[in-house]
Design a protein around this motif. Structure first.
Motif, PDB file in Angstrom:
ATOM      1  N   GLY A   1       3.167 -10.580   4.616  1.00  0.00           N
ATOM      2  CA  GLY A   1       4.028 -11.085   5.323  1.00  0.00           C
ATOM      3  C   GLY A   1       3.043 -11.001   6.785  1.00  0.00           C
ATOM      4  O   GLY A   1       3.262 -12.183   7.824  1.00  0.00           O
ATOM      5  N   SER A   2       2.813  -9.855   6.698  1.00  0.00           N
ATOM      6  CA  SER A   2       1.837  -9.534   7.922  1.00  0.00           C
ATOM      7  C   SER A   2       0.153  -8.923   7.884  1.00  0.00           C
ATOM      8  O   SER A   2       0.610  -8.142   8.762  1.00  0.00           O
ATOM      9  N   GLY A   3       0.232  -9.419   6.972  1.00  0.00           N
ATOM     10  CA  GLY A   3      -1.395  -9.232   6.431  1.00  0.00           C
ATOM     11  C   GLY A   3      -2.378  -9.226   7.179  1.00  0.00           C
ATOM     12  O   GLY A   3      -2.257 -10.331   8.361  1.00  0.00           O
ATOM     13  N   GLU A   4      -3.745  -8.661   6.905  1.00  0.00           N
ATOM     14  CA  GLU A   4      -4.986  -8.848   7.755  1.00  0.00           C
ATOM     15  C   GLU A   4      -6.069  -9.350   7.429  1.00  0.00           C
ATOM     16  O   GLU A   4      -6.210  -8.689   6.062  1.00  0.00           O
ATOM     17  N   ILE A   5      -7.165 -10.068   7.833  1.00  0.00           N
ATOM     18  CA  ILE A   5      -8.115 -10.929   7.468  1.00  0.00           C
ATOM     19  C   ILE A   5      -8.926 -10.698   7.851  1.00  0.00           C
ATOM     20  O   ILE A   5      -8.797 -11.855   8.991  1.00  0.00           O
ATOM     21  N   ASP A   6     -10.293  -9.798   8.708  1.00  0.00           N
ATOM     22  CA  ASP A   6     -10.973  -9.908   9.753  1.00  0.00           C
ATOM     23  C   ASP A   6     -12.697 -11.112   9.144  1.00  0.00           C
ATOM     24  O   ASP A   6     -13.135 -10.309   7.810  1.00  0.00           O
ATOM     25  N   ILE A   7     -12.314 -11.906   9.377  1.00  0.00           N
ATOM     26  CA  ILE A   7     -13.767 -12.828   8.914  1.00  0.00           C
ATOM     27  C   ILE A   7     -14.987 -12.704   9.605  1.00  0.00           C
ATOM     28  O   ILE A   7     -16.020 -12.461   9.358  1.00  0.00           O
ATOM     29  N   PHE A   8     -14.739 -11.487  11.260  1.00  0.00           N
ATOM     30  CA  PHE A   8     -15.743 -11.512  11.752  1.00  0.00           C
ATOM     31  C   PHE A   8     -15.514 -11.098  13.426  1.00  0.00           C
ATOM     32  O   PHE A   8     -14.318 -10.833  13.890  1.00  0.00           O
ATOM     33  N   GLU A   9     -15.392  -9.488  12.860  1.00  0.00           N
ATOM     34  CA  GLU A   9     -15.433  -8.479  14.298  1.00  0.00           C
ATOM     35  C   GLU A   9     -17.090  -7.948  14.371  1.00  0.00           C
ATOM     36  O   GLU A   9     -18.192  -7.480  13.554  1.00  0.00           O
ATOM     37  N   HIS A  10     -17.678  -7.703  16.259  1.00  0.00           N
ATOM     38  CA  HIS A  10     -18.904  -6.626  16.538  1.00  0.00           C
ATOM     39  C   HIS A  10     -18.305  -6.224  17.044  1.00  0.00           C
ATOM     40  O   HIS A  10     -17.555  -6.324  17.950  1.00  0.00           O
TER      41      HIS A  10
ATOM     42  N   GLU B   1      -1.601  -0.015   2.774  1.00  0.00           N
ATOM     43  CA  GLU B   1      -0.789   1.540   2.281  1.00  0.00           C
ATOM     44  C   GLU B   1       0.609   1.226   1.932  1.00  0.00           C
ATOM     45  O   GLU B   1       1.129   2.721   1.718  1.00  0.00           O
ATOM     46  N   GLY B   2       1.087   0.168   2.163  1.00  0.00           N
ATOM     47  CA  GLY B   2       2.384   0.330   1.130  1.00  0.00           C
ATOM     48  C   GLY B   2       3.146   0.850   2.423  1.00  0.00           C
ATOM     49  O   GLY B   2       4.424   1.347   2.334  1.00  0.00           O
ATOM     50  N   GLU B   3       3.407   1.037   3.926  1.00  0.00           N
ATOM     51  CA  GLU B   3       4.096   1.180   4.751  1.00  0.00           C
ATOM     52  C   GLU B   3       3.546   0.531   6.325  1.00  0.00           C
ATOM     53  O   GLU B   3       2.178   0.464   6.470  1.00  0.00           O
ATOM     54  N   CYS B   4       4.764   0.755   7.266  1.00  0.00           N
ATOM     55  CA  CYS B   4       3.893   0.744   8.769  1.00  0.00           C
ATOM     56  C   CYS B   4       3.161   1.327   8.507  1.00  0.00           C
ATOM     57  O   CYS B   4       3.249   2.053   9.207  1.00  0.00           O
ATOM     58  N   ASP B   5       2.017   0.453   9.711  1.00  0.00           N
ATOM     59  CA  ASP B   5       1.164   0.824  10.512  1.00  0.00           C
ATOM     60  C   ASP B   5       0.756   1.445   9.847  1.00  0.00           C
ATOM     61  O   ASP B   5      -0.395   2.206  10.206  1.00  0.00           O
ATOM     62  N   LYS B   6       0.066   1.456   8.304  1.00  0.00           N
ATOM     63  CA  LYS B   6      -0.630   1.919   7.406  1.00  0.00           C
ATOM     64  C   LYS B   6      -1.118   1.215   7.087  1.00  0.00           C
ATOM     65  O   LYS B   6      -1.822   0.430   6.014  1.00  0.00           O
ATOM     66  N   GLY B   7      -2.544   0.840   7.651  1.00  0.00           N
ATOM     67  CA  GLY B   7      -3.830   0.280   6.598  1.00  0.00           C
ATOM     68  C   GLY B   7      -4.891   0.808   6.215  1.00  0.00           C
ATOM     69  O   GLY B   7      -5.679   1.666   7.082  1.00  0.00           O
ATOM     70  N   ASP B   8      -5.866   0.444   5.090  1.00  0.00           N
ATOM     71  CA  ASP B   8      -7.010   0.977   5.082  1.00  0.00           C
ATOM     72  C   ASP B   8      -8.316  -0.192   5.682  1.00  0.00           C
ATOM     73  O   ASP B   8      -8.348  -1.055   5.608  1.00  0.00           O
ATOM     74  N   TRP B   9      -8.569   0.609   6.621  1.00  0.00           N
ATOM     75  CA  TRP B   9      -9.371  -0.294   7.520  1.00  0.00           C
ATOM     76  C   TRP B   9     -10.831  -0.517   6.531  1.00  0.00           C
ATOM     77  O   TRP B   9     -11.917  -1.182   7.013  1.00  0.00           O
TER      78      TRP B   9
END
Length: 284
Positions: free
Chosen positions: A170-179, A196-204
């Protein structure tokens, strides 16, 4: 999407020994399936039915996002959008708040971040932007073209269901382009952020990868949902794939274009991300 109907007849015997036939029909996508454009902006003007400013402080950024292109940070001219990072002569107060309500410190850097949030949001499909970076490769340069789930709880919260923390479904992130100018001149990063299943915890890192491109020339950067995969393309050619991740992003998503400055290192001139057009397509 054009659909083919496949009919299968099955024969079996009942306990009485009599035969029975069962007919099963199923729908499959055919080779005639086509992409249909359901959102397109070629930036002949700044269309407020498509975009709004998003003024939020994230990633320890040094710039302040300002509204309505103040200080020349957002310009639409000659058929393209220019988002700019500009260094002011003196530090000024910044009213940007982070997701926890902390106010950004005073800064001399200003920029622009625009989103299709609550304007144009789509489930799956394909997002593409044609863009280039001027003066690329400088330290702390951080332009981006990316997607975020429409139920994200970060400012501006405008609808009752915008209550899900990043990067939960519901609040996922997909990065198409980053420089990342600190690391490479003519390279960009693409890929999804794994929750990673918790608020503010993502595997970059595990689902993102760097690729070469001449960033000061126009290229098309896209992501599409292909079955259960996320497929990333450069100028229409597949360069990367997040296998099995497409269904992890079932939510409507909105698009983001922004130019950040991520350290206080010196900058030369004005930094510009120039966007020719943005579109979304749905498979029909």
């Amino acid at each position: 999407m054009l659909i083919g109907i496949v009919t299968v007849q099955l024969s079996c015997k009942t306990e009485s020994g009599k035969g029975a036939e069962v007919t099963v029909s199923t729908e499959i996508a055919t080779a005639d399936s086509t992409w249909e454009v359901d959102f397109f902006d070629d930036f002949n003007s700044f269309n407020e039915d498509h975009w709004q400013d998003q003024r939020i402080w994230v990633n320890n950024e040094f710039q302040c996002y300002v509204p309505e292109g103040e200080y020349g940070t957002r310009e639409v001219s000659d058929g393209s959008l220019k988002l700019k990072v500009i260094r002011l002569e003196e530090e000024l107060p910044c009213d940007n708040l982070d997701k926890h309500g902390e106010q950004h410190p005073d800064t001399r850097y200003v920029s622009s971040r625009i989103v299709t949030k609550n304007r144009r949001e789509f489930v799956k499909g394909k997002w593409t932007a044609r863009l280039k970076i001027h003066n690329n490769g400088q330290a702390s340069m951080f332009p981006a073209w990316w997607l975020l789930g429409a139920k994200n709880n970060e400012s501006p919260v405008q609808e009752a269901d915008e209550n899900i923390c990043w990067p939960m479904t519901g609040s996922g992130e997909i990065d198409i382009f980053e420089h990342h100018g600190d690391h490479h001149k003519d390279r960009f990063t693409t890929g999804a952020i794994k929750s990673e299943g918790e608020c503010d915890k993502g595997d970059w890192w595990s689902m993102r990868k760097d690729f070469p491109a001449t960033l000061d020339e126009y290229h098309e950067y896209s992501v599409e949902w292909e079955g259960s995969d996320l497929v990333y393309r450069l100028d229409g050619e597949e360069i990367y794939r997040n296998e099995g991740q497409g269904d992890k992003y079932p939510e409507p998503m909105f698009a983001i274009l922004n130019f950040a400055k991520i350290t206080d290192s010196p900058m030369e001139g004005t930094w510009v991300m120039e966007v020719d057009w943005v579109k979304h397509e749905t498979l029909k």
